[in-house]
Write a protein that holds these residues in place. Structure first.
Motif: not given
Length: 324
Positions: A112-114, A152-156
Protein backbone atom coordinates in the motif's frame (compact mmCIF):
# COMPACT_ATOMS: atom_id res chain seq x y z
CA UNK A 1 6.26 11.47 -27.74
CA UNK A 2 8.27 13.27 -25.11
CA UNK A 3 7.28 13.87 -21.52
CA UNK A 4 8.40 16.93 -19.65
CA UNK A 5 10.66 16.00 -16.75
CA UNK A 6 8.75 17.93 -14.15
CA UNK A 7 5.56 16.08 -15.09
CA UNK A 8 6.84 12.81 -13.56
CA UNK A 9 8.96 14.01 -10.66
CA UNK A 10 7.44 13.88 -7.21
CA UNK A 11 10.30 14.15 -4.68
CA UNK A 12 11.84 12.28 -3.13
CA UNK A 13 12.66 9.94 -6.05
CA UNK A 14 16.23 8.66 -5.48
CA UNK A 15 16.47 6.43 -8.53
CA UNK A 16 15.30 9.12 -10.94
CA UNK A 17 17.54 11.75 -9.36
CA UNK A 18 20.58 9.53 -9.75
CA UNK A 19 19.98 9.15 -13.47
CA UNK A 20 19.53 12.79 -14.41
CA UNK A 21 21.91 15.74 -14.80
CA UNK A 22 22.03 18.51 -12.25
CA UNK A 23 22.30 22.27 -12.44
CA UNK A 24 21.40 24.34 -15.48
CA UNK A 25 21.47 21.35 -17.83
CA UNK A 26 18.62 19.70 -15.93
CA UNK A 27 16.17 22.37 -17.08
CA UNK A 28 16.53 21.22 -20.69
CA UNK A 29 15.99 17.51 -20.05
CA UNK A 30 12.95 15.85 -21.58
CA UNK A 31 12.21 12.16 -21.46
CA UNK A 32 10.80 9.95 -24.18
CA UNK A 33 7.92 7.69 -23.32
CA UNK A 34 10.29 4.71 -23.28
CA UNK A 35 12.66 6.48 -20.87
CA UNK A 36 9.78 7.54 -18.63
CA UNK A 37 8.40 4.01 -18.39
CA UNK A 38 11.86 2.55 -17.68
CA UNK A 39 12.69 5.07 -14.97
CA UNK A 40 9.33 4.59 -13.28
CA UNK A 41 9.83 0.83 -13.37
CA UNK A 42 13.27 1.07 -11.76
CA UNK A 43 11.97 3.48 -9.14
CA UNK A 44 9.04 1.15 -8.39
CA UNK A 45 11.38 -1.81 -7.94
CA UNK A 46 13.77 0.05 -5.64
CA UNK A 47 10.91 1.51 -3.59
CA UNK A 48 9.33 -1.90 -2.99
CA UNK A 49 12.70 -3.44 -2.19
CA UNK A 50 13.57 -0.67 0.25
CA UNK A 51 10.19 -0.75 2.02
CA UNK A 52 10.33 -4.56 2.24
CA UNK A 53 13.83 -4.51 3.72
CA UNK A 54 12.74 -1.97 6.33
CA UNK A 55 9.46 -3.55 7.40
CA UNK A 56 9.63 -7.30 6.71
CA UNK A 57 11.72 -10.03 8.24
CA UNK A 58 12.27 -11.58 4.81
CA UNK A 59 12.11 -9.79 1.48
CA UNK A 60 10.02 -11.16 -1.39
CA UNK A 61 11.53 -12.25 -4.68
CA UNK A 62 11.56 -9.72 -7.53
CA UNK A 63 11.34 -10.61 -11.22
CA UNK A 64 11.34 -8.31 -14.23
CA UNK A 65 9.18 -9.29 -17.18
CA UNK A 66 8.67 -7.35 -20.41
CA UNK A 67 5.83 -6.91 -22.88
CA UNK A 68 6.74 -5.67 -26.35
CA UNK A 69 5.03 -2.69 -27.95
CA UNK A 70 3.76 -4.92 -30.77
CA UNK A 71 1.57 -6.82 -28.29
CA UNK A 72 -0.07 -3.66 -26.94
CA UNK A 73 -2.48 -1.02 -28.26
CA UNK A 74 -0.72 1.09 -30.88
CA UNK A 75 -1.02 4.35 -28.92
CA UNK A 76 1.26 3.05 -26.15
CA UNK A 77 4.24 3.22 -28.49
CA UNK A 78 6.73 1.51 -26.19
CA UNK A 79 7.68 -1.76 -24.51
CA UNK A 80 6.33 -1.90 -20.96
CA UNK A 81 8.12 -3.77 -18.15
CA UNK A 82 6.11 -5.73 -15.61
CA UNK A 83 7.42 -6.15 -12.07
CA UNK A 84 6.53 -9.50 -10.52
CA UNK A 85 6.82 -9.62 -6.72
CA UNK A 86 6.40 -13.09 -5.23
CA UNK A 87 5.53 -13.85 -1.62
CA UNK A 88 5.26 -17.44 -0.33
CA UNK A 89 1.67 -18.42 0.41
CA UNK A 90 2.51 -19.36 4.00
CA UNK A 91 3.00 -15.66 4.75
CA UNK A 92 -0.65 -14.98 4.04
CA UNK A 93 -2.77 -18.05 4.83
CA UNK A 94 -3.10 -21.13 6.94
CA UNK A 95 -3.42 -24.45 5.12
CA UNK A 96 -6.66 -24.76 3.13
CA UNK A 97 -7.84 -21.30 4.32
CA UNK A 98 -8.31 -17.93 2.65
CA UNK A 99 -8.50 -15.54 5.61
CA UNK A 100 -5.42 -13.28 5.67
CA UNK A 101 -3.17 -14.04 8.65
CA UNK A 102 -2.17 -11.31 11.07
CA UNK A 103 1.48 -11.72 10.04
CA UNK A 104 0.56 -10.70 6.48
CA UNK A 105 -0.68 -7.25 7.44
CA UNK A 106 2.86 -5.85 7.37
CA UNK A 107 3.29 -7.11 3.80
CA UNK A 108 0.06 -5.46 2.69
CA UNK A 109 1.14 -2.23 4.44
CA UNK A 110 4.36 -2.27 2.37
CA UNK A 111 2.49 -2.74 -0.91
CA UNK A 112 0.00 0.00 0.00
CA UNK A 113 2.79 2.43 0.89
CA UNK A 114 4.50 1.72 -2.45
CA UNK A 115 1.29 2.20 -4.44
CA UNK A 116 0.68 5.62 -2.90
CA UNK A 117 3.69 6.89 -4.87
CA UNK A 118 2.51 5.54 -8.22
CA UNK A 119 1.11 7.29 -11.29
CA UNK A 120 -2.67 7.12 -11.75
CA UNK A 121 -2.50 4.66 -14.66
CA UNK A 122 -0.44 2.10 -12.73
CA UNK A 123 -2.08 -1.31 -12.35
CA UNK A 124 -1.47 -4.13 -9.91
CA UNK A 125 -2.85 -7.64 -10.40
CA UNK A 126 -2.92 -9.88 -7.33
CA UNK A 127 -2.64 -13.51 -8.46
CA UNK A 128 -3.33 -16.52 -6.26
CA UNK A 129 -1.75 -19.94 -6.88
CA UNK A 130 -1.98 -23.33 -5.16
CA UNK A 131 -0.18 -26.65 -5.25
CA UNK A 132 -1.79 -29.70 -6.88
CA UNK A 133 -3.34 -31.31 -3.82
CA UNK A 134 -7.11 -31.39 -4.28
CA UNK A 135 -9.15 -31.15 -7.46
CA UNK A 136 -8.55 -28.61 -10.23
CA UNK A 137 -11.87 -26.91 -9.51
CA UNK A 138 -11.34 -26.74 -5.76
CA UNK A 139 -7.86 -25.28 -6.15
CA UNK A 140 -9.07 -22.70 -8.67
CA UNK A 141 -11.83 -21.53 -6.34
CA UNK A 142 -9.43 -21.39 -3.39
CA UNK A 143 -6.87 -19.36 -5.35
CA UNK A 144 -9.53 -16.82 -6.37
CA UNK A 145 -10.74 -16.42 -2.80
CA UNK A 146 -7.18 -16.02 -1.49
CA UNK A 147 -6.33 -13.40 -4.10
CA UNK A 148 -9.53 -11.55 -3.28
CA UNK A 149 -8.78 -11.56 0.45
CA UNK A 150 -5.41 -9.91 -0.16
CA UNK A 151 -6.87 -7.47 -2.68
CA UNK A 152 -9.66 -6.42 -0.33
CA UNK A 153 -7.18 -5.91 2.49
CA UNK A 154 -5.12 -3.71 0.18
CA UNK A 155 -8.18 -1.72 -0.88
CA UNK A 156 -9.05 -1.18 2.79
CA UNK A 157 -5.79 0.79 3.13
CA UNK A 158 -7.38 3.54 1.06
CA UNK A 159 -5.03 3.29 -1.91
CA UNK A 160 -6.48 5.39 -4.73
CA UNK A 161 -3.53 5.99 -7.06
CA UNK A 162 -3.39 2.57 -8.71
CA UNK A 163 -6.09 0.25 -10.02
CA UNK A 164 -6.25 -3.24 -8.52
CA UNK A 165 -7.46 -6.56 -9.93
CA UNK A 166 -7.54 -9.99 -8.39
CA UNK A 167 -7.18 -13.25 -10.29
CA UNK A 168 -6.72 -16.92 -9.38
CA UNK A 169 -4.96 -19.64 -11.38
CA UNK A 170 -5.40 -22.58 -9.03
CA UNK A 171 -2.74 -25.25 -9.55
CA UNK A 172 -2.32 -24.49 -13.27
CA UNK A 173 0.88 -22.44 -13.14
CA UNK A 174 3.44 -23.98 -10.78
CA UNK A 175 6.93 -22.54 -10.62
CA UNK A 176 8.39 -25.99 -9.89
CA UNK A 177 6.98 -29.55 -10.07
CA UNK A 178 4.89 -30.54 -7.05
CA UNK A 179 7.26 -33.34 -6.05
CA UNK A 180 8.01 -32.42 -2.42
CA UNK A 181 6.67 -30.40 0.50
CA UNK A 182 9.25 -27.71 -0.21
CA UNK A 183 8.25 -27.52 -3.87
CA UNK A 184 4.55 -27.38 -3.03
CA UNK A 185 5.30 -24.57 -0.59
CA UNK A 186 6.84 -22.56 -3.43
CA UNK A 187 3.80 -23.13 -5.61
CA UNK A 188 1.39 -21.98 -2.89
CA UNK A 189 2.06 -18.31 -3.39
CA UNK A 190 0.66 -14.84 -3.91
CA UNK A 191 2.12 -12.73 -6.69
CA UNK A 192 1.80 -8.96 -7.12
CA UNK A 193 2.25 -7.86 -10.73
CA UNK A 194 2.87 -4.15 -11.27
CA UNK A 195 2.83 -2.32 -14.58
CA UNK A 196 2.38 1.16 -15.98
CA UNK A 197 -0.66 -0.13 -17.88
CA UNK A 198 -3.16 -2.85 -17.02
CA UNK A 199 -2.96 -4.07 -20.62
CA UNK A 200 0.73 -4.94 -20.23
CA UNK A 201 0.15 -6.99 -17.09
CA UNK A 202 -2.77 -8.80 -18.69
CA UNK A 203 -0.77 -9.66 -21.82
CA UNK A 204 2.06 -11.08 -19.73
CA UNK A 205 -0.34 -13.16 -17.63
CA UNK A 206 -1.84 -14.64 -20.79
CA UNK A 207 1.55 -15.93 -21.98
CA UNK A 208 2.58 -18.01 -18.99
CA UNK A 209 2.59 -21.39 -20.71
CA UNK A 210 6.32 -21.03 -21.43
CA UNK A 211 6.94 -21.03 -17.66
CA UNK A 212 4.85 -24.09 -16.84
CA UNK A 213 7.22 -26.58 -15.19
CA UNK A 214 10.05 -25.49 -17.45
CA UNK A 215 12.94 -27.93 -17.52
CA UNK A 216 11.04 -30.85 -16.03
CA UNK A 217 10.79 -34.38 -17.28
CA UNK A 218 8.38 -35.31 -20.03
CA UNK A 219 5.73 -36.88 -17.78
CA UNK A 220 5.83 -34.02 -15.26
CA UNK A 221 5.53 -31.43 -17.99
CA UNK A 222 2.57 -33.29 -19.49
CA UNK A 223 0.80 -33.17 -16.14
CA UNK A 224 1.52 -29.46 -15.77
CA UNK A 225 0.18 -28.74 -19.25
CA UNK A 226 -2.94 -30.76 -18.47
CA UNK A 227 -3.68 -28.50 -15.50
CA UNK A 228 -2.88 -25.46 -17.60
CA UNK A 229 -5.31 -26.51 -20.33
CA UNK A 230 -8.08 -26.92 -17.75
CA UNK A 231 -8.19 -23.13 -17.34
CA UNK A 232 -8.48 -21.67 -20.85
CA UNK A 233 -10.04 -18.44 -19.53
CA UNK A 234 -9.99 -16.89 -16.09
CA UNK A 235 -11.40 -13.59 -14.94
CA UNK A 236 -9.35 -10.86 -13.33
CA UNK A 237 -11.98 -8.88 -11.46
CA UNK A 238 -11.53 -5.23 -10.47
CA UNK A 239 -11.44 -4.75 -6.72
CA UNK A 240 -12.96 -1.26 -6.64
CA UNK A 241 -15.89 -0.65 -8.96
CA UNK A 242 -18.71 1.85 -9.24
CA UNK A 243 -21.32 -0.89 -9.37
CA UNK A 244 -22.50 -3.71 -7.17
CA UNK A 245 -19.71 -6.17 -6.36
CA UNK A 246 -19.52 -9.20 -8.62
CA UNK A 247 -20.19 -12.61 -7.14
CA UNK A 248 -17.01 -14.36 -6.04
CA UNK A 249 -16.30 -18.04 -6.43
CA UNK A 250 -16.37 -19.80 -3.07
CA UNK A 251 -14.30 -22.94 -2.42
CA UNK A 252 -16.70 -25.91 -2.31
CA UNK A 253 -16.53 -28.69 0.29
CA UNK A 254 -13.82 -31.19 -0.53
CA UNK A 255 -16.40 -33.91 -1.34
CA UNK A 256 -18.54 -31.69 -3.57
CA UNK A 257 -18.74 -32.01 -7.33
CA UNK A 258 -17.66 -28.67 -8.75
CA UNK A 259 -16.98 -27.80 -12.38
CA UNK A 260 -14.41 -25.32 -13.57
CA UNK A 261 -15.76 -21.89 -14.53
CA UNK A 262 -16.58 -21.04 -18.11
CA UNK A 263 -16.76 -17.46 -19.33
CA UNK A 264 -19.24 -17.08 -22.17
CA UNK A 265 -20.19 -13.57 -23.24
CA UNK A 266 -20.58 -11.71 -26.51
CA UNK A 267 -19.11 -8.55 -25.02
CA UNK A 268 -15.44 -9.58 -25.11
CA UNK A 269 -13.09 -7.25 -26.99
CA UNK A 270 -9.42 -8.12 -27.60
CA UNK A 271 -6.67 -5.88 -26.24
CA UNK A 272 -3.91 -4.88 -28.67
CA UNK A 273 -3.47 -5.69 -32.35
CA UNK A 274 -4.86 -9.05 -33.48
CA UNK A 275 -2.68 -11.52 -35.32
CA UNK A 276 -3.62 -11.33 -39.02
CA UNK A 277 -4.98 -14.59 -40.42
CA UNK A 278 -2.78 -16.68 -42.67
CA UNK A 279 -3.44 -15.97 -46.34
CA UNK A 280 -3.36 -18.76 -48.91
CA UNK A 281 -2.59 -17.52 -52.43
CA UNK A 282 -4.73 -18.83 -55.32
CA UNK A 283 -2.92 -21.53 -57.28
CA UNK A 284 -2.31 -19.48 -60.45
CA UNK A 285 -1.63 -16.10 -58.90
CA UNK A 286 1.87 -15.10 -57.88
CA UNK A 287 2.15 -14.45 -54.12
CA UNK A 288 3.34 -10.91 -54.84
CA UNK A 289 -0.08 -10.09 -56.32
CA UNK A 290 -1.99 -11.17 -53.24
CA UNK A 291 -2.70 -8.13 -51.07
CA UNK A 292 -1.50 -8.30 -47.48
CA UNK A 293 -4.36 -8.37 -44.97
CA UNK A 294 -4.85 -5.09 -43.12
CA UNK A 295 -3.83 -5.09 -39.46
CA UNK A 296 -6.56 -3.71 -37.23
CA UNK A 297 -4.86 -1.26 -34.87
CA UNK A 298 -8.04 -0.28 -33.08
CA UNK A 299 -7.10 0.83 -29.59
CA UNK A 300 -8.83 -1.12 -26.84
CA UNK A 301 -7.82 -0.01 -23.37
CA UNK A 302 -8.78 -1.20 -19.91
CA UNK A 303 -10.49 1.03 -17.38
CA UNK A 304 -10.50 0.63 -13.62
CA UNK A 305 -13.90 -1.06 -13.33
CA UNK A 306 -13.76 -3.52 -16.23
CA UNK A 307 -13.22 -7.25 -15.77
CA UNK A 308 -10.24 -8.58 -17.70
CA UNK A 309 -10.37 -12.05 -19.23
CA UNK A 310 -7.04 -13.90 -19.36
CA UNK A 311 -7.27 -16.50 -22.12
CA UNK A 312 -4.47 -18.97 -21.39
CA UNK A 313 -5.18 -21.22 -24.35
CA UNK A 314 -5.23 -18.48 -26.99
CA UNK A 315 -2.58 -16.40 -25.16
CA UNK A 316 -4.50 -13.15 -25.36
CA UNK A 317 -6.34 -10.62 -23.20
CA UNK A 318 -10.00 -9.74 -23.55
CA UNK A 319 -12.01 -6.96 -21.94
CA UNK A 320 -15.59 -7.56 -20.95
CA UNK A 321 -17.49 -4.47 -22.07
CA UNK A 322 -20.23 -4.06 -19.48
CA UNK A 323 -23.43 -2.11 -20.03
CA UNK A 324 -22.92 1.49 -18.99
Amino acid sequence: MCVALRAILAPPVPVIAALLPTGAAARDVVLTRQETVQIEHRDRTERLRRLSDQALAASPRFFEERVSRGELPATFGTDIPVLRVVFPQRVFFDTDAFEVRAEAQAVIDVVAAALRREASDTAVFIAGHTDDRGSDAYNYALSVKRADSVAQALAARGVRQASVWRVGFGEAIPVVPNTSDTAMGRNRRVEFLFGRKAEAVGVWLAKQEARVCAGTGESQRAECLRAFAALPRVEAAPVRTGREARTLVMPPPSDAVHVLPTIETKNLVAVGPPVPPALVAPERIAPALVPAPPIDRTVVTITRDEPVIIDLREKRVLVERLER
